[in-house]
Design an enzyme around this catalytic site. Sequence first.
Site, PDB file in Angstrom:
ATOM      1  N   PHE A 147      -1.693  -1.134  -8.024  1.00  0.00           N
ATOM      2  CA  PHE A 147      -0.652  -0.379  -9.456  1.00  0.00           C
ATOM      3  C   PHE A 147       0.644  -0.597  -9.057  1.00  0.00           C
ATOM      4  O   PHE A 147       1.098   0.118  -7.777  1.00  0.00           O
ATOM      5  CB  PHE A 147      -0.865   1.035  -9.572  1.00  0.00           C
ATOM      6  CG  PHE A 147      -0.219   1.729 -10.473  1.00  0.00           C
ATOM      7  CD1 PHE A 147      -0.139   1.766 -11.944  1.00  0.00           C
ATOM      8  CD2 PHE A 147       0.979   2.546 -10.106  1.00  0.00           C
ATOM      9  CE1 PHE A 147       0.330   2.406 -12.638  1.00  0.00           C
ATOM     10  CE2 PHE A 147       1.827   3.601 -10.709  1.00  0.00           C
ATOM     11  CZ  PHE A 147       1.590   3.027 -12.483  1.00  0.00           C
ATOM     12  N   ASP A 232       4.887  -3.177  -1.339  1.00  0.00           N
ATOM     13  CA  ASP A 232       5.332  -1.760  -2.470  1.00  0.00           C
ATOM     14  C   ASP A 232       5.172  -0.386  -1.619  1.00  0.00           C
ATOM     15  O   ASP A 232       4.131   0.138  -1.399  1.00  0.00           O
ATOM     16  CB  ASP A 232       4.296  -2.314  -3.046  1.00  0.00           C
ATOM     17  CG  ASP A 232       5.342  -1.154  -5.120  1.00  0.00           C
ATOM     18  OD1 ASP A 232       5.327  -0.074  -3.960  1.00  0.00           O
ATOM     19  OD2 ASP A 232       4.392  -1.059  -5.664  1.00  0.00           O
ATOM     20  N   LYS A 261      10.537   6.903  -5.837  1.00  0.00           N
ATOM     21  CA  LYS A 261       9.603   8.481  -5.923  1.00  0.00           C
ATOM     22  C   LYS A 261      10.809   8.934  -5.172  1.00  0.00           C
ATOM     23  O   LYS A 261      11.640   9.057  -4.999  1.00  0.00           O
ATOM     24  CB  LYS A 261       8.601   8.163  -5.197  1.00  0.00           C
ATOM     25  CG  LYS A 261       6.858   7.385  -6.355  1.00  0.00           C
ATOM     26  CD  LYS A 261       5.733   7.623  -6.835  1.00  0.00           C
ATOM     27  CE  LYS A 261       5.613   6.788  -7.837  1.00  0.00           C
ATOM     28  NZ  LYS A 261       5.533   7.577  -8.880  1.00  0.00           N
TER      29      LYS A 261
END
Length: 406
Positions: A147, A232, A261
């Site tokens: 993801f 990531d 985030k």
Amino acid sequence: MTAPARARTSDELIRAEEPVLAHNYHPLPVVVAHAEGAWVEDVEGRRYLDMLAGYSALNFGHRHPALIEAAYRQLDRLTLTSRAFHNDKLAGFAERLARLTGQDMVLPMNTGAEAVESGIKVARKWAYEVKGVPADRATIVVAADNFHGRTTTIVSFSTDETARSGFGPFTPGFRIVPYNDLAALEAAIDETTAAVLIEPVQGEAGVIVPDDGYLTGVRELTRRAGCLFVADEIQSGLGRTGRTLAVEHENVVPDVVLLGKALGGGIVPVSAVVGSREALGVLRPGEHGSTFGGNPLAAAVGTAVVELLETGEFQRRAAELGAVLREGLTDLVGRGVVGFRSRGLWAGVDVDPAIGTGREISERLMREGILAKDTHGSTIRLAPPLTITETELRSALGTLAKVLAA
């Protein structure tokens, strides 16, 4: 004299969203109106312990005082210049973020997906200019069940049909291999490979933690093949796993790290690509950009986030409370939990499907004052703010045991 408008209830507000909001989310039926630390409060005044923390965007809790102060201070001075001009906050932010992550250069962006897209562009440009891959033939190797976001290019190499179906044609140039499989990865790398792009821990897939040595193997394979290792760390980074970056569990230094985030402190969207000078040095003016990337407000908040991480306090808390989380979940195996995976203060919990789906378990937890979120099937994710106390964490685990027993 006109009477003040009556405040709408949670049910009324949820119904009001239906005709005007695109249906790209299926939220739990709770309407949050206020938050502080690890707690949120709905419009009726009911309190909930937040065990999701905005998918790690709220690593430092809701409205952390140091982050709120930094935002207010900057709001009184300057919020946006665009990158057409310099601003007095960006250099300091970039210097400290590069030092924190052990990298040379920083490319500031806004969202996690933007960071991934930027990382892909950097890898391809590097492949053509440094490695010498023929034009338009660069490939990037990725892992199944990944993801990395939901833009058109990113869903092109997703294996989640919900994210892909109906959005083609897809962007070429990606090779998908099983996660945690070094032999398959080695077989997929060739002279056209620009980079290997993976999550050190696969979050959306259910907090999938690779075998010890996998990340070291990825680093060795990419170094031997002369391609970039792009990690990531948008969900796994910035303290969540008990280290600043999850790759640090194996003392690995990627060529490029993607951040987002938590970098915005739960206040503004902030992301960044941090990497070696060889990788990020390929970009030139006009080849990539963002009007809001590196804006003064984002840089001020991002700097305050880096200051919190520089002390090591939050990394230690995640490691210590992560042990409590693991102990509590271990006690639940065979009592409604069929298995779990965790690293630091982050867990994917597989519930016995006979008890309910992940969504059903999340709804039951919500009714008991705990907010968590399902992922696939009967798996729920637990990722509370790193500011949660041990007492609050144990209480949440007790509530999970109660829900499973019921």
